[in-house]
Enzyme design. Sequence first.
Site, PDB file in Angstrom:
ATOM      1  N   SER A 546      10.367  92.193 133.279  1.00  0.00           N
ATOM      2  CA  SER A 546      11.537  90.993 133.177  1.00  0.00           C
ATOM      3  C   SER A 546      10.286  89.693 132.532  1.00  0.00           C
ATOM      4  O   SER A 546       9.551  89.947 131.521  1.00  0.00           O
ATOM      5  CB  SER A 546      11.873  90.628 134.747  1.00  0.00           C
ATOM      6  N   HIS A 661      19.466  94.350 137.119  1.00  0.00           N
ATOM      7  CA  HIS A 661      18.310  94.001 136.608  1.00  0.00           C
ATOM      8  C   HIS A 661      16.778  94.826 136.647  1.00  0.00           C
ATOM      9  O   HIS A 661      15.934  94.841 136.848  1.00  0.00           O
ATOM     10  CB  HIS A 661      18.117  92.856 136.674  1.00  0.00           C
TER      11      HIS A 661
END
Length: 698
Positions: A546, A661
């Site tokens: 991320s 994610h």
Amino acid sequence: MTDVTDTSDSDPYQWLEEVEGERALAWVRERNAETRAALADGEGFGALVAELREVLDAPDRIPYTLRRGPYLYNFWRDAGHPRGVWRRTTLEQYRTDTPDWDVLLDLDALAADEGEDWTWGGALVLRPAFRHVLVRLSRGGGDAVVVREYDLEKRAFVPDGFRLPEAKTRIGWIDEDHVFVGTDTGPGSLTDSGYPRTVRRWRRGTPLAAAELVHEGGVSDLSVFAWRDPTEGFVRDFVSQWRDFFHHETHLLAADGTLRRIDVPDDADRTVYREWLLVTPKAPWLGQPAGSLLAFRFEEFLAGQREPEVLFTPDERTALAGHTWTRNHLLVETLQDVASRLHVLTPRPGADSGAGNGSGAWAGGWTRRELADIPPLASATLTDTDPDTGDEYFLSLTGHLLPPTLHRGEIGQPGERLKQAPERFDATGLTARQYFAVSADGTRVPYTVVGRSGGLPGPALLTGYGGFEVSLTPSYNTVRGRAWLARGGTYVVAGIRGGGEYGPRWHRAALKAERPRAYEDFEAVARDLVERGVTTSAGLGITGGSNGGLLMGAMLVRSPELFGAIVAHVPLLDMLRFHTLLAGASWMAEYGDPDDPADRPHLAALSPYHRLAADRPYPPVLLTTSTRDDRVHPGHARKTAARLRELGHRVLLHETLSGGHAGAADNEQVAYNSALEHTFLWRTLAAPAMDRPGGAAD
């Protein structure tokens, strides 16, 4: 550094941003096949996947719980339930080695019955009856969820209950017949970041379109939501309007629908519990430094009183990590050089307000004591309390080489060890040692080295994050332990600026145009590892996800000579278009606005996608992402892989079709993805270590 080329207006790979476009997915399948052939078809890969799956599915893992009334609730995945089961038990049963679990909802059965790729998104149980539940179901692990009401007595979804289609919904109970809800209701209902712009009071049995509007934000805001605090004697409704990731207003919602703002700084954290308002300012306020913990009596604060009781003051080594109430006490978590400390603070009813001191008894009537004896370089996390009814707490203790233990206690009473996880990898001869590197501006940056001390330099893996005030604290990583440490590798965790290891000042030091401070910190740690003889630059791999994936991209284009391999998971890499992709607009408070002439130069300067060049010797790169990641767009990884290929560099891309994610929707995907990462790292870094005792072999 290579000159920046701003190609945002003529991006030849923008078509890869079409998440489920036929051409884009065909290209992804080709890259996945290349990665599989390069890493997964070799000898030993299947055995590594099976080994990692074994620890992920181990039946003697600690089943962490949340108390809801008389029961402890847990969500559990294992080999027999890859999607998972939501279940509950009693404390008496939980104390045993083999609790009798009451399964409430089986996601594998639900997914099979409905033909959907369901993953668990959580459940909101209505107090105090604990019968009505709002269940959140995600397709493929994305942030967007379907909401359905579930009846715990009937063990069934309520046919005419609260139900919402897939969206990034915010919802919470008011009472049995009403909820606060913000969701996608069509054009204009969402912010630029893709989150609800309005919050409404929705009554059971009525159409959502008829729900009463409570509050409305602007399209440039991050989100708006409301919630009820059902604490007996202190029932209150609140509304929050988030301007961006770090600034928001909180309002007390009156019965007539009027809002009364709680007048604290927009960037401060704030909570209200019973008669108390707790505030953590992110900048100096009322004569107190950023990162302090301040207490006010809530009603007095609303009336204008501004003299805080100071419950915690940070220093150069210590930062506030969190706080949690029990019925009568406040549990405060701090970090001292990234290691945990826990204190119990107790207010005395009716005590006069006053300023706090640094230790012992607290002025203003608060007392403090240590909650638990925590070993060096360990993390202590409060996993649950029940502030409605008593002073019970659940405490998890872990470290890089310390398997987790779960303790239960009641303030003022002896505690008990409920669960102990066994060792999952051979840690013989391994140690965890903390060092400090000196960054370019003289700042001391903490990092922890986990591995064998002494001997010849060997393969090492360095990770960091450096954003959003997130702290990397010691933890027992069973997958990393099996796939890396037990095979002879060294693992390093860096607490660079941008994170929260030393509170707000550490975070703000790397905001927006100051982002390079985080990168200089990470480079300083890499150089220090080589100078200490832990590894060589050719033997040093780095990994991050991320915002940590952006860190990996920055290292690739800033200082490729420092590293032998780079792995970036679900990364941000195009920093000139990130704000147009999925939830990207919500991060402009962290990075800056590419459309703002004041921000665009520094974003162009740090954007890895735009800094790639043909004439620089990059180390091999592995990029991973997920088609179902609806937070960080998979186009970041796709486009960077395409650009690296075009320039003739070594790059592999792996994209899961589900996983969100997190990059993986179940333990099988976690094991496979982890096996890809560690196989890539060993083959790239470990050749010099093969003859060392404990060296790698795949």
